[in-house]
Enzyme design. Structure first.
Site, PDB file in Angstrom:
ATOM      1  CB  ILE A 293       5.362   5.567  -0.242  1.00  0.00           C
ATOM      2  CG1 ILE A 293       4.832   6.953   0.138  1.00  0.00           C
ATOM      3  CG2 ILE A 293       6.684   5.702  -0.974  1.00  0.00           C
ATOM      4  CD1 ILE A 293       5.729   7.714   1.095  1.00  0.00           C
TER       5      ILE A 293
ATOM      6  CB  SER B  72      -0.935   0.016   1.219  1.00  0.00           C
ATOM      7  OG  SER B  72      -0.178   0.136   2.419  1.00  0.00           O
TER       8      SER B  72
ATOM      9  CB  SER C  79       0.109   6.289   2.886  1.00  0.00           C
ATOM     10  OG  SER C  79       0.389   6.664   4.215  1.00  0.00           O
TER      11      SER C  79
ATOM     12  CB  SER D 155       9.454  10.772   8.059  1.00  0.00           C
ATOM     13  OG  SER D 155       8.515  11.781   8.393  1.00  0.00           O
TER      14      SER D 155
ATOM     15  CE1 TYR E  47       6.755   6.918  10.945  1.00  0.00           C
ATOM     16  CE2 TYR E  47       6.689   9.316  10.952  1.00  0.00           C
ATOM     17  CZ  TYR E  47       6.761   8.123  10.258  1.00  0.00           C
ATOM     18  OH  TYR E  47       6.845   8.137   8.883  1.00  0.00           O
TER      19      TYR E  47
ATOM     20  CE  LYS F 146       9.879   6.634   9.351  1.00  0.00           C
ATOM     21  NZ  LYS F 146      10.112   5.554   8.365  1.00  0.00           N
TER      22      LYS F 146
END
Length: 290
Positions: A82, A80, A255, A208, A221, A225
């Protein structure tokens, strides 16, 4: 003698006047050029939906047709978002694909579409939960190589996010995110590196913008990254002779990642997924650092 002196003085004044005009003209021309450059850059910044290098390369050059014919491209998180959109971009470039994610049925459907778009006939699906399979990623990589014989690009795109204040995010959730977003990615990279060194290939890491700037309500998150940025930035220096590393730092993109975290978010100002994949493909092709 008097007339000769007058002529010399007149000639000197004329020379100085001409020199002054020439210098003034040069200044004006330089000012015009500088103003034009500023205007062009300002226009680009106003239009750009990515960093200037990727934006200009995409707008003016793109990627040549068939650029990845005969090349093997492995994409994780390909079911799914990207990952899926990037698979379609590589399919148009005639790449032989290896698509990985947990949802095998979804991968099979995507692979079928990729083949219809031009992906190599030897393209395969390799269903895997990378976080749950870290202790056997060496074997997984060898199994893929047994089917494809080579690896040219490995896109480490599998990941998850979270939403919530730091005080409300338990350590178990932070560890879960690090397992998938960071540890699985670096272990997959380590296992694939010998094959990429052999082909002079490329590692692509989906980071990101939160890996560049600490982001509230996505603290865990963002931390994963940041870890990716540090690790693969360091690895780039170690393997630069044989393997290129491109770190991609998208902003908000349409997304399923937020939905998987239990949050419904409107598309709003998010970048359309096909556009994100297009910019990503160009960045990969021209081997941009970031």
């Amino acid at each position: 003698n008097h007339l000769h002196g007058v002529r010399l003085a007149h000639t000197e004044r004329s020379y100085r006047s001409d020199a002054h005009i020439t210098n003034t003209t040069r200044f004006i021309m330089r000012f015009i050029v500088a103003a034009a450059v500023v205007a062009i850059l300002t226009g680009l910044l106003a239009l750009a939906d990515a960093d200037i290098t990727a934006f200009v390369l995409t707008a003016l050059l793109g990627v040549p047709a068939g650029a990845y014919s005969g090349k093997v491209v492995w994409i994780t998180g390909a079911s799914s978002g990207i990952g899926e959109a990037l698979a379609y971009e590589f399919a148009r470039m005639n790449a032989t694909l290896v698509l990985s994610a947990r949802r095998e049925e979804r991968l099979v459907a995507i692979l079928q579409r990729c083949k219809e778009m031009g992906a190599g006939k030897a393209s395969i699906v390799e269903p895997i939960d990378v976080a749950a399979s870290m202790d056997r990623l060496d074997a997984v990589v060898q199994g893929v190589l047994a089917k494809t014989a080579r690896l040219d690009v490995v896109v480490l795109n599998a990941g998850a996010t979270q939403r919530g204040l730091a005080i409300d995010t338990p350590l178990a959730k932070v560890r879960q995110l690090f397992e998938l977003n960071f540890y699985a990615a670096i272990e997959h990279a380590r296992a694939a590196l010998p094959a990429l060194e052999k082909s002079g290939g490329q590692l692509v890491v989906t980071s990101s913008f939160t890996g560049k700037l600490g982001t509230p309500v996505s603290t865990a998150y963002s931390a994963t990254k940041h870890a990716l940025q540090g690790y693969f930035g360091g690895m780039r220096a170690e393997v630069a002779k044989d393997v290129a590393i491109t770190i991609v730092c998208p902003g908000p993109v349409v997304s399923e990642i937020a939905l998987a975290a239990g949050v419904e978010e409107a598309a709003g100002n998010k970048m359309p997924t096909p556009r994100a994949a297009e910019l990503m493909l160009v960045s990969i092709y021209y081997r941009l650092f970031e």
